[in-house]
Write an enzyme that holds these catalytic residues in place. Structure first.
Site, PDB file in Angstrom:
ATOM      1  N   ASN A 233      40.461 -60.804 -14.852  1.00 52.87           N
ATOM      2  CA  ASN A 233      39.695 -60.302 -15.756  1.00 52.87           C
ATOM      3  C   ASN A 233      40.889 -60.374 -17.189  1.00 52.87           C
ATOM      4  O   ASN A 233      41.489 -59.452 -16.916  1.00 52.87           O
ATOM      5  CB  ASN A 233      39.082 -58.961 -15.306  1.00 52.87           C
ATOM      6  CG  ASN A 233      38.136 -58.448 -16.279  1.00 52.87           C
ATOM      7  OD1 ASN A 233      37.766 -58.797 -17.754  1.00 52.87           O
ATOM      8  ND2 ASN A 233      38.157 -57.087 -16.936  1.00 52.87           N
TER       9      ASN A 233
ATOM     10  N   LYS B  72      39.530 -59.057 -20.376  1.00 56.46           N
ATOM     11  CA  LYS B  72      39.233 -58.375 -21.043  1.00 56.46           C
ATOM     12  C   LYS B  72      38.946 -58.724 -22.390  1.00 56.46           C
ATOM     13  O   LYS B  72      39.067 -60.321 -22.568  1.00 56.46           O
ATOM     14  CB  LYS B  72      40.337 -57.213 -20.711  1.00 56.46           C
ATOM     15  CG  LYS B  72      40.288 -56.564 -19.387  1.00 56.46           C
ATOM     16  CD  LYS B  72      40.418 -55.316 -19.770  1.00 56.46           C
ATOM     17  CE  LYS B  72      40.848 -55.057 -17.884  1.00 56.46           C
ATOM     18  NZ  LYS B  72      41.154 -53.623 -17.718  1.00 56.46           N
TER      19      LYS B  72
ATOM     20  N   GLU C  60      34.989 -50.567 -17.461  1.00 57.48           N
ATOM     21  CA  GLU C  60      34.427 -50.254 -19.510  1.00 57.48           C
ATOM     22  C   GLU C  60      33.484 -49.924 -19.962  1.00 57.48           C
ATOM     23  O   GLU C  60      33.036 -50.258 -20.473  1.00 57.48           O
ATOM     24  CB  GLU C  60      35.765 -50.623 -19.967  1.00 57.48           C
ATOM     25  CG  GLU C  60      36.972 -51.108 -19.575  1.00 57.48           C
ATOM     26  CD  GLU C  60      37.741 -51.824 -19.195  1.00 57.48           C
ATOM     27  OE1 GLU C  60      38.131 -52.657 -19.454  1.00 57.48           O
ATOM     28  OE2 GLU C  60      39.692 -51.744 -18.317  1.00 57.48           O
TER      29      GLU C  60
ATOM     30  N   GLU D  58      37.351 -50.032  -7.896  1.00 54.01           N
ATOM     31  CA  GLU D  58      37.969 -50.421  -8.889  1.00 54.01           C
ATOM     32  C   GLU D  58      38.201 -48.904  -8.980  1.00 54.01           C
ATOM     33  O   GLU D  58      37.134 -48.590 -10.347  1.00 54.01           O
ATOM     34  CB  GLU D  58      37.531 -50.813 -10.572  1.00 54.01           C
ATOM     35  CG  GLU D  58      37.409 -52.578 -10.060  1.00 54.01           C
ATOM     36  CD  GLU D  58      38.063 -53.290 -10.838  1.00 54.01           C
ATOM     37  OE1 GLU D  58      39.085 -53.706 -11.097  1.00 54.01           O
ATOM     38  OE2 GLU D  58      37.309 -52.915 -12.120  1.00 54.01           O
TER      39      GLU D  58
ATOM     40  N   GLY E 299      43.711 -49.643 -15.451  1.00 52.30           N
ATOM     41  CA  GLY E 299      45.508 -49.938 -16.920  1.00 52.30           C
ATOM     42  C   GLY E 299      45.609 -49.020 -16.800  1.00 52.30           C
ATOM     43  O   GLY E 299      46.737 -48.809 -18.290  1.00 52.30           O
TER      44      GLY E 299
ATOM     45  N   SER F 170      45.428 -51.869 -11.432  1.00 50.01           N
ATOM     46  CA  SER F 170      46.976 -51.695 -11.509  1.00 50.01           C
ATOM     47  C   SER F 170      47.087 -52.586 -10.792  1.00 50.01           C
ATOM     48  O   SER F 170      48.282 -52.491 -10.139  1.00 50.01           O
ATOM     49  CB  SER F 170      47.834 -50.465 -12.053  1.00 50.01           C
ATOM     50  OG  SER F 170      46.591 -50.156 -12.731  1.00 50.01           O
TER      51      SER F 170
HETATM   52  C1  PEP Z   1      40.171 -54.781 -14.876  1.00 47.02           C
HETATM   53  O1  PEP Z   1      40.214 -54.884 -15.536  1.00 47.02           O
HETATM   54  O2  PEP Z   1      39.200 -54.799 -13.731  1.00 47.02           O
HETATM   55  C2  PEP Z   1      41.771 -54.011 -14.069  1.00 47.02           C
HETATM   56  C3  PEP Z   1      41.569 -53.991 -12.984  1.00 47.02           C
HETATM   57  O3  PEP Z   1      42.496 -53.895 -14.798  1.00 47.02           O
HETATM   58  P1  PEP Z   1      44.576 -53.429 -14.285  1.00 47.02           P
HETATM   59  O4  PEP Z   1      44.716 -54.811 -13.657  1.00 47.02           O
HETATM   60  O5  PEP Z   1      44.649 -53.718 -16.250  1.00 47.02           O
HETATM   61  O6  PEP Z   1      44.342 -52.037 -13.903  1.00 47.02           O
END
Ligand code: PEP
Length: 253
Positions: A9, A11, A96, A164, A170, A210
């Site tokens: 992703n 973003k 988000e 998640e 993040g 993460s």
């Molecule tokens: C995400 O955007 O779905 C995500 C898990 O971000 P990150 O890996 O940066 O935590």
């Protein structure tokens, strides 16, 4: 047998030329890894260019969001019909989107339904926030998200679920493999209750939050975790490639 799946992703990162470069930097090495499905989810404006750049590879394309109506006076939105034929996957209900754009379990439900109707494969995100986690409410929150978001939807054969935990996205503070496994096995159980065991046994459930090349093995080694939704590390070709390589190795595919 569930095919392992790693999705990136991106973003709100990358201009169109940057998106094309990013995919070109990963394409050859990712294509060499067989039996792990991979997808990249760039911003809307780069979808066409990235689709072109992906030609000749098995890497799938996903969008990061969509609206649930087919067309109309919804300024700034993108419809399932616009994504159909362009993307394979669409991320729905990312935390988000819930946090900054007011998405609810009910809008997630409508979007999942609209994606399925359009022949897009939804990657439906669920996960508890920090306060809910600290109060010990992870299981209840996730279960409620699932029950509401799948309510009234016929068996969504191409559904992918991403667990998640919001506190892990993040932040550099990933869950442990064991924590993720416990919630993800509950997700599978809940899906079995909504539909049936055969469907639940086949549905792919990812961990996200993460994930890096340093911790992917811990997640992918868990029985019910079929892959990862990767944010920050998906913007770094070495990291993303390493995550996919390790997935192939640990899952022994
Ligand atoms: C995400 O955007 O779905 C995500 C898990 O971000 P990150 O890996 O940066 O935590």
């Amino acid at each position: 047998m569930r095919t392992p799946f790693i999705a990136g992703n991106w973003k709100m990162n990358t201009t169109v030329p940057e998106a094309v470069k990013l995919v070109m930097d990963m394409k050859t090495q990712l294509s060499a890894i067989k039996n792990v499905e991979t997808a990249v989810c760039p911003p809307f404006v780069s979808l066409t260019a990235v689709k072109e750049a992906l030609k000749g590879s098995d890497i799938r394309l996903g969008a990061q969001n969509m609206y649930f109506e087919d067309k109309g006076a919804y300024t700034g939105e993108v419809s399932p019909l616009m994504l159909k034929g362009l993307c394979d996957y669409v991320i729905i209900g990312h935390s988000e989107r819930r946090q900054y754009f007011g998405e609810t379990n009910e809008t997630v439900r409508k979007k999942v339904q609209a994606a399925v109707k359009a022949g897009l494969r939804p990657i439906m995100c669920v996960g508890e926030n920090l306060a809910e986690y600290e109060a010990g409410g992870s299981r209840d929150v996730v279960q409620k998200q699932l029950l509401t978001s799948l309510s009234g939807i016929d068996i969504p054969h191409d559904l992918v679920i991403a667990y998640e935990p919001v506190w892990a996205i993040g932040t550099g503070r990933a869950a442990t493999g064991r924590q993720a496994q416990l919630v993800i096995s509950l997700i599978r159980e809940t899906v079995a209750g909504v539909y049936n065991t055969a469907f639940a046994d086949g549905v792919r459930i990812l961990y996200g939050g993460s994930v890096t090349g340093d911790n992917i093995a811990e997640f992918i080694g868990q029985e019910d975790i079929d892959g990862a939704l990767v944010g920050g590390a998906s913007l770094k070709p070495d990291q993303f490639i390493s995550i996919v390589q390790q997935t192939a190795k640990v899952k022994n595919v």
